[in-house]
Design an enzyme around this catalytic site. Structure first.
Site, PDB file in Angstrom:
ATOM      1  N   SER A   1       0.804  -1.221   0.000  1.00 52.93           N
ATOM      2  CA  SER A   1       0.000   0.000   0.000  1.00 52.93           C
ATOM      3  C   SER A   1       0.838   1.272   0.000  1.00 52.93           C
ATOM      4  O   SER A   1       1.635   1.495  -0.900  1.00 52.93           O
ATOM      5  CB  SER A   1      -0.954  -0.039   1.187  1.00 52.93           C
ATOM      6  OG  SER A   1      -1.862   1.027   1.121  1.00 52.93           O
ATOM      7  N   HIS A   2       0.716   2.058   1.049  1.00 50.81           N
ATOM      8  CA  HIS A   2       1.356   3.369   1.127  1.00 50.81           C
ATOM      9  C   HIS A   2       2.761   3.288   1.713  1.00 50.81           C
ATOM     10  O   HIS A   2       3.410   4.319   1.868  1.00 50.81           O
ATOM     11  CB  HIS A   2       0.491   4.285   1.987  1.00 50.81           C
ATOM     12  CG  HIS A   2       0.116   3.624   3.280  1.00 50.81           C
ATOM     13  ND1 HIS A   2      -0.818   2.616   3.345  1.00 50.81           N
ATOM     14  CD2 HIS A   2       0.594   3.786   4.521  1.00 50.81           C
ATOM     15  CE1 HIS A   2      -0.913   2.190   4.584  1.00 50.81           C
ATOM     16  NE2 HIS A   2      -0.066   2.879   5.337  1.00 50.81           N
TER      17      HIS A   2
ATOM     18  N   ASP B   1      -2.417   6.493  -3.431  1.00 49.07           N
ATOM     19  CA  ASP B   1      -1.276   5.844  -2.775  1.00 49.07           C
ATOM     20  C   ASP B   1      -0.661   4.741  -3.633  1.00 49.07           C
ATOM     21  O   ASP B   1      -1.001   4.570  -4.797  1.00 49.07           O
ATOM     22  CB  ASP B   1      -1.701   5.281  -1.417  1.00 49.07           C
ATOM     23  CG  ASP B   1      -2.580   4.050  -1.552  1.00 49.07           C
ATOM     24  OD1 ASP B   1      -3.342   3.978  -2.525  1.00 49.07           O
ATOM     25  OD2 ASP B   1      -2.485   3.145  -0.690  1.00 49.07           O
TER      26      ASP B   1
ATOM     27  N   ASP C   1      -0.960   1.508  -4.003  1.00 50.13           N
ATOM     28  CA  ASP C   1      -1.785   0.538  -4.726  1.00 50.13           C
ATOM     29  C   ASP C   1      -3.122   1.114  -5.181  1.00 50.13           C
ATOM     30  O   ASP C   1      -3.999   0.364  -5.632  1.00 50.13           O
ATOM     31  CB  ASP C   1      -2.016  -0.705  -3.853  1.00 50.13           C
ATOM     32  CG  ASP C   1      -2.735  -0.376  -2.556  1.00 50.13           C
ATOM     33  OD1 ASP C   1      -2.601   0.760  -2.073  1.00 50.13           O
ATOM     34  OD2 ASP C   1      -3.444  -1.249  -2.033  1.00 50.13           O
TER      35      ASP C   1
ATOM     36  N   ASP D   1      -5.702   2.590  -3.649  1.00 49.03           N
ATOM     37  CA  ASP D   1      -6.980   2.532  -2.935  1.00 49.03           C
ATOM     38  C   ASP D   1      -7.223   3.751  -2.045  1.00 49.03           C
ATOM     39  O   ASP D   1      -8.336   3.988  -1.611  1.00 49.03           O
ATOM     40  CB  ASP D   1      -7.154   1.218  -2.148  1.00 49.03           C
ATOM     41  CG  ASP D   1      -6.036   0.965  -1.154  1.00 49.03           C
ATOM     42  OD1 ASP D   1      -5.097   1.783  -1.080  1.00 49.03           O
ATOM     43  OD2 ASP D   1      -6.103  -0.067  -0.459  1.00 49.03           O
ATOM     44  N   ARG D   2      -6.182   4.538  -1.787  1.00 53.30           N
ATOM     45  CA  ARG D   2      -6.375   5.737  -0.962  1.00 53.30           C
ATOM     46  C   ARG D   2      -6.514   6.982  -1.825  1.00 53.30           C
ATOM     47  O   ARG D   2      -6.052   7.010  -2.961  1.00 53.30           O
ATOM     48  CB  ARG D   2      -5.180   5.957  -0.039  1.00 53.30           C
ATOM     49  CG  ARG D   2      -5.056   4.903   1.009  1.00 53.30           C
ATOM     50  CD  ARG D   2      -3.953   5.253   1.981  1.00 53.30           C
ATOM     51  NE  ARG D   2      -3.934   4.258   3.038  1.00 53.30           N
ATOM     52  CZ  ARG D   2      -3.420   4.435   4.235  1.00 53.30           C
ATOM     53  NH1 ARG D   2      -2.827   5.576   4.528  1.00 53.30           N
ATOM     54  NH2 ARG D   2      -3.454   3.480   5.132  1.00 53.30           N
TER      55      ARG D   2
ATOM     56  N   LYS E   1     -11.440  -0.062  -0.900  1.00 49.95           N
ATOM     57  CA  LYS E   1     -11.525   1.378  -1.047  1.00 49.95           C
ATOM     58  C   LYS E   1     -10.919   1.744  -2.387  1.00 49.95           C
ATOM     59  O   LYS E   1     -10.164   0.949  -2.961  1.00 49.95           O
ATOM     60  CB  LYS E   1     -10.852   2.105   0.101  1.00 49.95           C
ATOM     61  CG  LYS E   1      -9.412   1.718   0.380  1.00 49.95           C
ATOM     62  CD  LYS E   1      -8.947   2.425   1.647  1.00 49.95           C
ATOM     63  CE  LYS E   1      -7.520   2.063   2.011  1.00 49.95           C
ATOM     64  NZ  LYS E   1      -7.456   0.996   3.004  1.00 49.95           N
TER      65      LYS E   1
END
Ligand code: G1P
Ligand code: ZN
Length: 540
Positions: free
Chosen positions: A111-112, A275, A277, A279-280, A374
């Protein structure tokens, strides 16, 4: 095909979102293989099934994909769908799993978290409904990793995953597909692309910071090609294995280039970032930052302006530490507001059961029932749709009007990153042991303090120890929890919220408006004495 003998690794326990470790941990012989075999052993019969595989393009993504392909073939899968170049954003993976009704998917991402040889890697399994595996599945996977003695793999050369096409791997088919097309098509069904196109044509300007992470190709295709935003709208659009050395977390600290542009004299109307991947999301207006909690509330209040949500919402769900701004919208709309533990996996049952349409977390996560993750770009498109329909109003106008109507849930999160794990555990134990009900702290009286526990209203599963809450009689709250996504030491998150009905005070800086509660939080948790820190590392 080979059966390889192996022994368990300690600590292959998925956290808030999958298994995340340093690359140096993942590249140990058998480490990835053990985990992948544990997944295959825990999800039922894999024979003849189709699996989706892709990731955020970070370092080790390609190597891991080749290994997973060989293991999927040895474990009887009939087909694996791989995003071209190994690229697949988390929401796009969810979209593809659902569209092609596959036996779930494996997403490679941390992710982030930063990427590169000395940084982080991650892997998670998403179920056939498209969402992150629920705790029952992640616990089964973890249990399996602790007793594993062998894994299955076939030998062979690496496949070309950089061009669309089909390959055979043993008896299995590998289909390399366009990671953007299905997702972009889904977005066109949800939002009024004509209205957004018209806005760009009449001079509306935006900047999207892909942070050298996975959303670059998605944003270029959707914003620039399909919606006609001018070229260069997408910055840092090329996915890089180390995210260009940056920290692909869309917040005011890490998305500094975007923040700089949006606070400059000739700033565009709208700015957004996503982010690692995809999703944010972070959303900004000219000189104006929208907190994720407010964003969820504003999107919910305006959802019917978007074709995909024109019929209205079934309910709104938010994670417990997220501000209650969305609850006020739900109350006004006469629909349920759900409060779940932190982590997207808790929204899945509510979405599947049709109990919620929109979901959000304070951690820059917003989404809906269109997928089971998300979705960063989705949130950006929803804002664009709303801005296009509320022509003439700026982001700041829309948010201020929202506060005027509903009152403002003034909100901030303070993170203390990289603190000593033992000290962090002791701090949480200390908080857990307090009984505060009825006590006066500063000018506030404690109404309740507890460790949040959740019973899923759909499947009845229970999750305990989801964060310490201190709720005051006026509705103000302080929440403490430890991060479940980090790979080094511990991160203490402190969430602070106060409701402000008075429009005359809505302009105040949250750090000022929340100053009393911030002091109470620090004192209560003895943060400085226990962690040696007198300031948070990140404030959002
Ligand atoms: C963080 C966020 C949480 C989010 C998760 C995955 O988890 O706080 O809301 O769902 O990342 O993106 P944490 O590190 O707090 O466990
Ligand atoms: Zn993410």
């Amino acid at each position: 095909m080979k059966t390889v003998a192996t022994t368990p690794f300690a600590g292959q326990k998925p956290g808030t979102s999958g298994l995340r470790k340093k690359v140096s941990v993942f590249i140990q012989p058998h480490y990835l293989e053990n985990f992948v075999q544990a997944v295959f052993d825990s999800i039922g019969d894999t024979t003849g099934k189709t699996l989706v595989v892709g990731g955020d393009g970070r370092y080790y993504n390609r190597t891991a994909i080749q290994t997973i392909l060989r293991m999927a073939a040895a474990n009887g899968f009939a087909k694996v769908m791989v995003g071209r170049g190994g690229i697949l954003s988390t929401p796009a993976a969810s979209c593809v799993i659902r569209k092609y009704q596959t036996f779930g998917g494996i997403i490679l991402s941390a992710s982030h978290n930063p990427g590169g040889p000395t940084e982080d890697f991650g892997i998670k399994y998403n179920i056939p409904a498209g969402g992150p595996a629920p705790e029952s599945v992640t616990e089964a996977i973890y249990a399996r990793t602790q007793v594993i003695s062998s894994y299955q793999i076939i030998e062979g050369a690496d496949l070309d995953i950089d061009h669309l096409g089909r390959h055979s791997l043993g008896a299995m088919v590998v289909e390399v597909f366009d990671p953007v097309a299905d997702y972009a098509e889904l977005m066109e069904t949800l939002f009024d692309f004509d209205a957004i196109r018209a806005a760009f044509r009449s001079g509306f300007r935006m900047k999207f910071d892909a942070m050298h992470a996975v959303t670059g190709p998605y944003a270029v295709e959707i914003l620039e090609k399909r919606l006609g935003a001018h070229m260069g709208t997408v910055m840092h659009g090329e996915p890089l294995e180390d995210f260009g050395g940056g920290h692909p977390d869309p917040n005011l600290v890490h998305a500094h280039d975007l923040v700089h542009i949006l606070t400059s004299p000739n700033a565009p109307d709208f700015g957004a970032a996503s982010d690692g991947d995809g999703d944010r999301n972070m959303v900004m207006g000219r000189n104006f930052y929208v907190t994720p909690s407010d964003s969820l509330a504003v999107l919910a209040a305006n959802a019917t302006l978007c074709p995909g949500y024109a019929k209205g919402l079934a309910g709104i769900a938010r994670s417990m530490p997220t501000s209650a701004a969305a609850d006020r919208v739900a109350a006004k709309l006469g629909i349920p507001a759900w409060e779940t533990p932190t982590g997207w996996k808790f929204f899945g049952t509510l979405l599947d059961a049709g109990k919620a349409t929109l979901c959000g977390e304070e951690s820059f996560g917003t989404g809906s029932d269109h997928v089971r993750e998300k979705d960063g770009l989705w949130a950006v498109l929803m804002w664009l749709n709303i801005l296009a329909k509320r022509k003439g109003e700026s982001v700041a106008d829309i948010v201020r009007a929202h506060w005027a109507e509903y009152g403002r849930n003034v909100y901030s999160r303070h993170d203390y990153e990289g603190i000593d794990s033992a000290a962090a555990d002791a701090l949480m134990a200390h908080l857990r042991g307090l009984s505060l009900k009825g006590q006066r702290l500063g000018g506030f009286t404690v109404a309740l303090n507890d460790d949040f526990a959740y019973t899923d209203p759909v499947d009845g599963s229970v999750s305990t120890k989801q964060g310490i809450r201190v709720v005051f009689t006026d509705g103000s709250r302080i929440v403490f929890r430890l991060s479940g996504t980090g790979t080094e030491g511990a991160t203490l998150r402190v969430y602070i919220e106060r409701y402000e009905p008075d429009t005359a005070k809505h302009h105040l800086d949250p750090q000022v408006a929340l100053a009393d509660l911030i002091t109470i939080a620090r004192d209560l948790a003895e943060i400085e004495a226990r962690t040696g820190r007198n300031e948070p590392t990140v404030i959002t």
